[in-house]
Design a protein around this motif. Sequence first.
Motif, mmCIF file in Angstrom:
data_model
loop_
_atom_site.group_PDB
_atom_site.id
_atom_site.type_symbol
_atom_site.label_atom_id
_atom_site.label_comp_id
_atom_site.label_asym_id
_atom_site.label_seq_id
_atom_site.Cartn_x
_atom_site.Cartn_y
_atom_site.Cartn_z
ATOM 1 N N TYR A 105 3.861 -1.748 14.782
ATOM 2 C CA TYR A 105 3.357 -0.325 14.687
ATOM 3 C C TYR A 105 3.176 0.115 16.015
ATOM 4 N N GLN A 106 2.800 -0.336 17.193
ATOM 5 C CA GLN A 106 2.734 0.405 18.445
ATOM 6 C C GLN A 106 4.014 0.739 18.804
ATOM 7 N N ALA A 107 5.155 -0.119 18.809
ATOM 8 C CA ALA A 107 6.458 0.265 19.099
ATOM 9 C C ALA A 107 6.950 1.415 18.407
ATOM 10 N N ILE A 108 6.273 1.372 16.978
ATOM 11 C CA ILE A 108 6.916 2.633 16.394
ATOM 12 C C ILE A 108 6.380 4.001 16.647
ATOM 13 N N ILE A 109 5.055 4.006 17.028
ATOM 14 C CA ILE A 109 4.543 5.124 17.587
ATOM 15 C C ILE A 109 4.995 5.634 18.770
ATOM 16 N N GLN A 110 4.981 4.884 19.548
ATOM 17 C CA GLN A 110 5.685 5.072 20.953
ATOM 18 C C GLN A 110 7.098 5.983 20.887
ATOM 19 N N SER A 111 7.827 5.216 19.798
ATOM 20 C CA SER A 111 9.156 5.629 19.475
ATOM 21 C C SER A 111 9.194 7.131 18.853
#
Length: 243
Positions: free
Chosen positions: A16-22
């Motif tokens: 999820y953290q990678a998703i919101i950063q992207s």
Amino acid sequence: MGCQRLLLHTPPSNDYQAIIQSIGRAAAEYLESIVKSNDSIGVTWGHTMAEAARKLSPADNPQENVKVIELKGGVSHSKTNNFAQEIVSKFASAFHTTAESLPLPVIFDNAETSRLVLQDKQTKFIMNKGHEANIALYTVGTVRDDAMLFNLGYLNEDEINTLKRDAVGDISSRFINSEGNIANEDINNRTIGINLDDLRSKEYSILIAGGEQKLNSIRATLKGEYANIVITDEKTAKSLLND
């Protein structure tokens, strides 16, 4: 789906953290591509919005007289960070302006207090600026146990349990059901922020949200026809398009 454009961004993983950063990076790039001189940008807060704010590039924004307006109250006495001050500050810096903040709680204890606060001249001025903004950038929340609004001290346990039953998430701290309608009028009447109907009339009403945990909230936002631009990850987009 009621949106005009669905902008996809593929994160490096399903984390999820990678998703919101992207998608935060994608939102910042998209915003910088559309903002013109004299535009007004309304912003909310939260983890996803913070990622978008951090990805803005001040040196790449030569526009003049851009306004930044906070679309909802952001004050909280909780130790949980809602990122409101950071977001407003970074947006203002990126577009070389001074932001209009709403230095208020987003949800009051009772509707009468909220009503009185909304009569204040300065509050009305900022709320009107949010109403007039031609660009709105916002995310959605959930009704999971870890939902930010459930951990900021605005709501009691009974209210949280009611929202878990009747709502799927929130837009600008206004809780909605699966059809995109207000889920609890009492809490809604205590909320300080842009009215959801105002989002429908924006030139750019940009929803930035992704991940499986946000899927029901995104669906409800689209059913309510609040967003005309959606920035999300590929997996979430495929789920939405298969509805």
